[in-house]
Design an enzyme around this catalytic site. Sequence first.
Site, PDB file in Angstrom:
ATOM      1  N   ASP A 193       0.822  -9.324  -5.312  1.00 40.22           N
ATOM      2  CA  ASP A 193       2.065  -8.578  -5.074  1.00 40.22           C
ATOM      3  C   ASP A 193       1.902  -7.174  -5.657  1.00 40.22           C
ATOM      4  O   ASP A 193       2.822  -6.621  -6.277  1.00 40.22           O
ATOM      5  CB  ASP A 193       3.274  -9.300  -5.684  1.00 40.22           C
ATOM      6  N   ASN A 245       7.498  -2.920   3.757  1.00 40.72           N
ATOM      7  CA  ASN A 245       8.594  -2.091   3.239  1.00 40.72           C
ATOM      8  C   ASN A 245       8.118  -0.666   2.958  1.00 40.72           C
ATOM      9  O   ASN A 245       8.168  -0.156   1.845  1.00 40.72           O
ATOM     10  CB  ASN A 245       9.252  -2.727   2.006  1.00 40.72           C
ATOM     11  N   LEU A 274       0.821  -1.209   0.000  1.00 45.28           N
ATOM     12  CA  LEU A 274       0.000   0.000   0.000  1.00 45.28           C
ATOM     13  C   LEU A 274       0.859   1.266   0.000  1.00 45.28           C
ATOM     14  O   LEU A 274       0.334   2.371  -0.146  1.00 45.28           O
ATOM     15  CB  LEU A 274      -0.950  -0.006   1.202  1.00 45.28           C
ATOM     16  N   ASP A 313       9.625  -8.704   3.168  1.00 42.35           N
ATOM     17  CA  ASP A 313       9.367  -8.752   1.732  1.00 42.35           C
ATOM     18  C   ASP A 313       9.905  -7.517   1.023  1.00 42.35           C
ATOM     19  O   ASP A 313       9.788  -6.401   1.499  1.00 42.35           O
ATOM     20  CB  ASP A 313       7.872  -8.881   1.449  1.00 42.35           C
TER      21      ASP A 313
END
Length: 422
Positions: A304, A94, A63, A151
């Site tokens: 993803d 991240n 997001l 990730d």
Amino acid sequence: MLLLKNIRAVDSSIKLDKITDILIDDGKILKVCENITDKADRIIDGMGKLVVFPGLVDMHVHLRDPGFTHKEDVITGTNSAKAGGFTAVACMPNTKPAIDNADTVKYILDKAKDTGVKVYPVGCITKGMSGGELCDYDELKNAGVIAISDDGRPVENAELMRQALELSNTNGLCVISHCEDLNIINGGIMNKGEISEKLGVKGMDRASEDYITAREIALAMSCDAHIHIAHVSTEGSVNIIRAAKKDGVKVTCETCPHYFTYTDKKLLSQDADYRMNPPLRTEKDRIAIEKAVLDGTIDCIVTDHAPHAKEEKADFLKAPNGVVGLETSLAVTLTQLYHTGKCDLMKICEIMSENPRKVLGVEAVSIRVGSDADLTIFDTDIEWEVVPEELHSKSKNTVFKGEKLKGKTVFTISDGEIVFKL
């Protein structure tokens, strides 16, 4: 009250597939049967054509909020999710600051609370995703985190990853691995092979993904813990995971629609919208991913969803990896797997609704009396073209631009309220 009439209800968790009526009130399902005559404030007549699933879940989205809101934010990202039929998403850590503390978790949850989408924050495995020190998982869990991952990059220190897995046995947090060996990648930007050589571009060897997949499975075995492998893209990883499952290892995994749809030949256009990490692979890999989805080796389809601004994607060689996918995921899956006769709607429900909830350990949603009324209603036969400018995401970097798809979300219902209507 909301009444769904003559709608095909498909729910893999209770093996339901029939045309029925569904009565909803106060966020819950009150009745599931034929010929409901209760008075309702709104009626949606499926005419035997529309399909309803328990709300779709995407357990792997970015997001970009906080820190990178020029690409996406919680509001625009959840708008995109609703348009794609998703009633819940898990957002990766991240961000800036990274999701490694309670304050950042609270910021995301507060911003998401009125969106009509359940947003499940994924916390970092290591502080700042730096790979140096484990996070305080009790703090993160108490704040609302449901899984942990670094990730976007791997946890390079195997012992730290093992410790995180061992702790998951007591804290219950799902550990999600981005399987990539950075030394093998060494600056590669696309799949290493015939196409990268033809373009004279540095490639990403599949050994990077296969090696870390094998490592994570070995670490999980060592402490009898559950490991979830993110965005699987290679035949090698599929084979490793399939063998591990047969041996009773607690491993689950996911893939994205682009990995069973396209190959690295798309990169011949030198268009950075076809660049993501892991990259599009070969036809052999594509076939292996599709087979693994169909035979149950791959548990979940995710997107993803990784938004990037137009100017960031302008240079093929320098652009960041990532593509948006929330609004095309269901449609591509229907187009590639259902309309080709390769799988039925029950299977799609399982891998896009039931399994992601199981993997994350969040409350199940089903089409039965008493369940939360989180529902995805779609038409399998609507044909449409993906026009990037029409997407609800701030960013338009879709790998499916210009593609003709068959199947589209018509309504998304969250807690009994219609939050998206086509």
